[in-house]
Structure formats: structure tokens, C-alpha cells
Design an enzyme around this catalytic site. Structure first.
Site, PDB file in Angstrom:
ATOM      1  N   GLU A   1      -9.939   1.994   4.152  1.00  0.00           N
ATOM      2  CA  GLU A   1      -9.687   3.171   3.288  1.00  0.00           C
ATOM      3  C   GLU A   1     -11.014   3.688   2.699  1.00  0.00           C
ATOM      4  OE1 GLU A   1      -6.479   2.572   0.284  1.00  0.00           O
ATOM      5  OE2 GLU A   1      -7.955   3.190  -1.197  1.00  0.00           O
TER       6      GLU A   1
ATOM      7  N   LYS B   1      -4.444  -6.764   3.487  1.00  0.00           N
ATOM      8  CA  LYS B   1      -4.459  -5.640   2.540  1.00  0.00           C
ATOM      9  C   LYS B   1      -5.895  -5.321   2.117  1.00  0.00           C
ATOM     10  CE  LYS B   1      -2.981  -2.408  -0.232  1.00  0.00           C
ATOM     11  NZ  LYS B   1      -3.823  -2.153  -1.325  1.00  0.00           N
TER      12      LYS B   1
ATOM     13  N   HIS C   1      -7.425  -3.418   4.869  1.00  0.00           N
ATOM     14  CA  HIS C   1      -6.849  -2.060   4.786  1.00  0.00           C
ATOM     15  C   HIS C   1      -7.635  -1.234   3.774  1.00  0.00           C
ATOM     16  CE1 HIS C   1      -4.466   0.833   2.491  1.00  0.00           C
ATOM     17  NE2 HIS C   1      -3.835   1.123   3.629  1.00  0.00           N
ATOM     18  N   ASN C   2      -7.872  -1.801   2.608  1.00  0.00           N
ATOM     19  CA  ASN C   2      -8.585  -1.052   1.573  1.00  0.00           C
ATOM     20  C   ASN C   2     -10.034  -0.787   1.977  1.00  0.00           C
ATOM     21  OD1 ASN C   2      -6.196  -1.397   0.149  1.00  0.00           O
ATOM     22  ND2 ASN C   2      -7.262  -1.564  -1.803  1.00  0.00           N
TER      23      ASN C   2
ATOM     24  N   SER D   1       0.821  -1.206   0.000  1.00  0.00           N
ATOM     25  CA  SER D   1       0.000   0.000   0.000  1.00  0.00           C
ATOM     26  C   SER D   1       0.853   1.253   0.000  1.00  0.00           C
ATOM     27  CB  SER D   1      -0.913   0.034   1.219  1.00  0.00           C
ATOM     28  OG  SER D   1      -1.628   1.262   1.221  1.00  0.00           O
TER      29      SER D   1
HETATM   30  C1  6PG Z   1      -3.212   1.443  -1.581  1.00  0.00           C
HETATM   31  C2  6PG Z   1      -4.510   1.683  -2.282  1.00  0.00           C
HETATM   32  C3  6PG Z   1      -4.459   1.091  -3.650  1.00  0.00           C
HETATM   33  C4  6PG Z   1      -5.524   1.636  -4.572  1.00  0.00           C
HETATM   34  C5  6PG Z   1      -6.901   1.198  -4.213  1.00  0.00           C
HETATM   35  C6  6PG Z   1      -7.964   2.052  -4.858  1.00  0.00           C
HETATM   36  O1  6PG Z   1      -3.298   0.857  -0.521  1.00  0.00           O
HETATM   37  O2  6PG Z   1      -2.183   1.863  -2.082  1.00  0.00           O
HETATM   38  O3  6PG Z   1      -5.548   1.093  -1.570  1.00  0.00           O
HETATM   39  O4  6PG Z   1      -4.451  -0.278  -3.499  1.00  0.00           O
HETATM   40  O5  6PG Z   1      -5.446   3.009  -4.632  1.00  0.00           O
HETATM   41  O6  6PG Z   1      -7.016  -0.116  -4.645  1.00  0.00           O
HETATM   42  O7  6PG Z   1      -9.103   1.326  -4.803  1.00  0.00           O
HETATM   43  P1  6PG Z   1     -10.424   1.710  -5.545  1.00  0.00           P
HETATM   44  O8  6PG Z   1     -10.055   1.983  -6.986  1.00  0.00           O
HETATM   45  O9  6PG Z   1     -11.293   0.511  -5.398  1.00  0.00           O
HETATM   46  O10 6PG Z   1     -10.919   2.932  -4.857  1.00  0.00           O
END
Ligand code: 6PG
Length: 478
Positions: free
Chosen positions: A191, A184, A187-188, A130
Site C-alpha cells: 500500500e 497484513k 499488504h500495508n 483491511s
Molecule cells: C488497511 C489500511 C489500514 C490503515 C493503514 C494506514 O489495510 O485498511 O492499511 O490498516 O489505513 O495502517 O497506515 P499509515 O498510517 O501507516 O499510512
């Protein structure tokens, strides 16, 4: 002395290229490869001077360029492309070689690939990376899963290229099989919740408090100096402060209001449903993106569906303070839920996840990096955690935020501004602290229409009422 490279990276789109550069800049020799060789040539032209890189054009050349046991990081799009690369490379490799998938792969795929590669005598790691482009280059957060002894072989590289916080690398072994990609994924998911909560706070400041975009940008900047300090709050201030490079006014007003997604948030929610873990904030965030996507329908509905016109409150300053508290409390819930989900997965899969260590490796490099994660790490360091909401620090923080949280939601409902992640987080909080709750009625209804039985608070066993017949209660398990 061998001329062979210590590690290889295949897939030189921006994440792969930046990760290869990061490894090269840290002193390891790297063989690089890409399906279309022009990209490899361009990589060598642009960055060849940054480290000891060997450009290779075919898979055979790539594999031959690597010292054994070979270590190959695959940085291609999640899904079929990963299987395609594995199918191409596996026959060229020798027993004990290590394949490392650094993309956003779905954890069941990682589990399957681990088994497939191990059956061929190869070793496989699924690592969550990430931090976006910049993180990949300057120090990402890395969540490695798979064979522990294979991890030990790449640990010096991964811990060195990862972000460092107070001298601690944001990389640690997560667990076997798909555990790294699972973490991960969560984590997302977090996010998604974080981004949704920030977006709701922005909407409240704009639509209810009547602040200008510039004022909102400055408010986020101030918030970034306190408990909310985080990468996402920091960049929110920057995105909102940006003026339209092609015309008048803030850029945000020209960005189409349809959120896209690549699937990791949805996977997080699907897994929560599968496991029966209440994951309301992340799931509302996924649904909010889906609702935003219905742009034409929303435009039509805006003309026909009734609702209140937002009016400006008398006390803006108080409302802003309330929004800040509501954001913080909702964020605590979102993280508490994500950590509950990881705890449940750890139990179900025997992963033995160290959740304090997960908070530690998220403190730097990744998208959800935040001051807040120190508190989560402290909570796990202090002992057994049933739910982060009950840990004294968070319990007290939410206790002092909760009145503001409720006022904000009342204002949003009265003014017709949707705040699904704020609202569902509060509903979770109130539901979690309810004992007894109202679910006895669900059981009563299920028993009435389907003889599904219920348990009693005052006696052992399962019971059923012969509702339509004589209304008698009978014990069903005796
Ligand atoms: C990270 C981000 C990366 C990406 C996401 C965006 O941890 O660096 O999470 O993995 O920016 O996958 O996800 P979406 O396109 O689903 O918003």
C-alpha cells in the site's frame, strides 16, 4: 435456548464498531464491549436496531454474555493496548476460548501472544483486517493467522462478513502464529509503495508535464479504466478533483505536504532487511514519507540548493502515456518484491503460504484491491513462480513498458523531480536481469581490506589474494 451471544467484539472505535455491525447485520448475535462504557451505550443507541446486540459494561459482564467456547474479537490500537486487554480478559476465560486480535499488530507480538495464550489453555488468532471504516462495515479483506482449528470455529463468520469477489470470499486461512499479521504487514507495505508511485506519477504530471490538477484527476479517472484499475487510482482521481471547501482552488494545494505513518510500512522494510530480501519500492516509499516530514528543512533547502527548473515538454500526450507505462511497470516490481518477501518468510517460518490465495483475498475489500491481482492469482495458479517478473504475462507487460519507463525517469532526472520509487523499481529490474553483475568487485575489495575471501567462477572453493605481500592467490578452504 441460550441467550448468550455467539461472538463478542471489544473496542468500539470506528473499526471495531463497524466490524461488530457487519457481523450483526449478517445474522450473528454479538456482545459488544468498550473500555469506557459510554461508547458501548452509544453503540447500542445508534446501531442496536441493526442486529442482535448485547451491550456489556464490564469485562466480567462481557465474558458472561458469550456462549462457549467464547469467541472474542479485539479491536484496539496495536501495541500495549492489546496486551492490556488480554491481561484483563484471559483470567476470566475458560479452556478453549478463542481470542482474536483484529488490529494492525506487529507479527512478532502476535507470535508471542499466541504462545502466551496457548500456555494458559486459550486459543489465539491474529487476523489482518483491511479496508478501512467502510470495508469493516461492508466487507473487508481478512487475513487470519493462528491455530487452524480455532480458525475453523470462526470461519463461517469471517468468510461471510468479508468482501466477496465473483462469489469467492476475501478471507482464507493464512498460516500459524503471526502469519496473518505478517501478510497484513506486507499488504500495508505494498500500500505504501502503491501510494508513493501514484504520488510520483502525479508530481510528474504536474511538475514536468505541466497539467492542471483537474486534468490530472481526469487522467487518473481514465487510467482507472485500464490495467491500472484499482481502489487507490480511483480515489486518487476523487482526492484531486476535490475543491477546497473553504476557498478557491483544489483542496490538494491546501494539504500540508508532510506524510505521516503508523509503522506498518517501516516494519515491512525492517523485515526485508532482516531477511535479506530486496524490497526497494516499499522501502523508498517509507523513506519518501520520512523526507516529506522534514518540511522546514526542505523549505530552507528550496532557497539554497541548486537544480534545474522544470521546463514543459513539447509532447505532453506522449509523456502522459509514458508515465502510465512507468507507473504500471513500477507497480509490477513493487508487487513482485512484496510476494518475494512473503515467499521468503514462508520458507523461513514453515508457514506454507499459498501466495495465489493471498492475491485472491486481496482482490476485494482491501486498500490495494486491483484488477492486477487477478493476474497475480493466475500466475500462481499456473505453477511454480520464481519471481512474478519472470511470469510470461508480467515479463511481457514490463518488456513493452520499459522504454517508456526509462524515458520518464530520464525526464524526471533532467528536470530535477525526485521519483525514488520509479527509479528504484527500475534499478531492481535492471539489477535482477543482469548476469553477470558487478558484485565481483565488492568481493575483491572485501578480500583486499579484510581477507574476507571470494569464490571463483571457474573453480570450486574459497580464495584469498595475499594482496600486500606477494600478490599470490591461495585457496582458503582446502
Ligand atoms: C488497511 C489500511 C489500514 C490503515 C493503514 C494506514 O489495510 O485498511 O492499511 O490498516 O489505513 O495502517 O497506515 P499509515 O498510517 O501507516 O499510512
Amino acid at each position: 435456548m441460550s441467550e448468550q451471544s455467539q461472538i463478542g467484539v471489544t473496542g468500539l472505535a470506528v473499526m471495531g464498531a463497524n466490524l461488530a455491525r457487519n457481523i450483526g447485520r449478517n445474522g450473528w448475535s454479538v456482545a459488544v464491549h468498550n473500555r469506557s462504557p459510554e461508547k458501548t451505550r452509544r453503540f447500542i443507541e445508534d446501531y442496536g436496531g441493526e442486529g442482535d446486540f448485547t451491550g456489556t459494561e464490564t469485562s466480567a459482564e462481557f465474558v458472561a454474555a458469550l456462549a462457549r467456547p467464547r469467541k472474542i474479537i479485539i479491536m484496539v490500537k496495536a501495541g500495549a493496548p492489546v496486551d492490556a486487554v488480554l491481561a484483563e480478559l484471559a483470567p476470566l476465560l475458560d479452556e478453549g476460548d478463542i481470542l482474536i486480535d483484529g488490529g494492525n499488530s506487529h507479527f512478532p507480538d502476535t507470535r508471542r501472544r499466541t504462545e502466551e495464550m496457548e500456555a494458559r489453555g486459550l486459543r489465539f488468532l491474529g487476523i489482518g483486517v483491511s479496508g478501512g471504516e467502510e470495508g469493516a462495515l461492508l466487507g473487508p479483506s481478512i487475513m487470519p493467522g493462528g491455530s487452524r482449528e480455532a480458525y475453523a470455529e470462526v470461519e463461517p463468520i469471517l468468510t461471510k462478513i468479508a468482501a466477496q469477489v465473483e462469489g469467492i470470499p476475501c478471507c482464507t486461512y493464512v498460516g500459524p502464529g503471526g502469519a496473518g499479521h505478517y501478510v497484513k504487514m506486507v499488504h500495508n507495505g505494498i500500500e505504501y509503495a502503491d501510494i508513493q508511485l501514484i504520488t510520483e506519477a502525479y508530481d510528474l504530471m504536474r511538475s514536468v508535464a505541466g497539467l492542471s490538477v483537474g486534468e490530472i484527476a481526469r487522467t487518473f479517472e481514465q487510467w482507472n479504466e485500464g490495467e491500472l484499475e484499482s481502489f487507490l487510482i480511483e480515489i486518487t482521481a476523487k482526492v484531486l478533483a476535490k475543491q477546497d471547501p473553504r476557498g478557491e482552488g483544489p483542496l490538494i494545494d491546501k494539504i500540508v505536504d508532510q506524510a505521516e505513518q503508523k509503522g506498518t510500512g517501516r516494519w515491512t522494510s525492517e523485515d526485508a532487511l532482516e531477511q535479506g530480501v530486496p524490497l526497494t519500492a516499499i522501502t523508498e516509499a517509507v523513506f519518501a514519507r520520512a523526507l516529506s516530514a522534514l518540511r522546514d528543512e526542505r523549505a530552507a533547502a528550496a532557497r539554497t540548493l541548486a537544480g534545474p527548473e522544470p521546463t514543459r515538454p513539447a509532447e505532453r500526450r506522449e509523456l502522459l502515456d509514458d508515465i502510465q507505462h512507468a507507473l504500471y511497470a513500477s507497480k509490477v516490481v513493487a508487487y513482485a518484491q512484496g510476494f518475494q518477501q512473503m515467499a521468503a518468510a514462508s520458507r523461513a517460518n514453515d508457514w506454507d503460504l499459498d501466495l495465489g490465495a493471498m492475491a485472491t483475498i486481496w482482490r476485494g475489500g482491501c486498500i490495494i484491491r486491483a484488477r492486477f491481482l487477478d493476474r497475480i492469482k493466475d500466475a500462481y495458479d499456473a505453477g511454480e513462480v520464481t519471481n512474478l517478473l519472470t511470469v510470461p504475462y508480467f515479463r511481457d507487460a514490463v518488456a513493452s513498458a520499459q522504454e517508456a519507463w526509462r524515458r520518464v525517469i530520464v525526464a524526471a532526472v533532467e528536470q530535477g523531480v525526485a521519483v525514488p520509487a520509479f527509479t528504484s523499481s527500475l534499478a531492481y529490474y535492471d539489477g535482477y536481469r543482469r548476469a553477470p553483475g558487478p558484485a565481483g568487485l565488492i568481493q575483491g575489495l572485501r578480500d583486499y581490506f579484510g581477507a574476507h575471501t571470494y569464490r571463483r567462477t571457474d573453480a570450486e572453493g574459497s580464495y584469498h589474494v595475499r594482496w600486500p605481500q606477494d600478490g599470490e592467490e591461495v585457496r582458503t578452504d582446502a
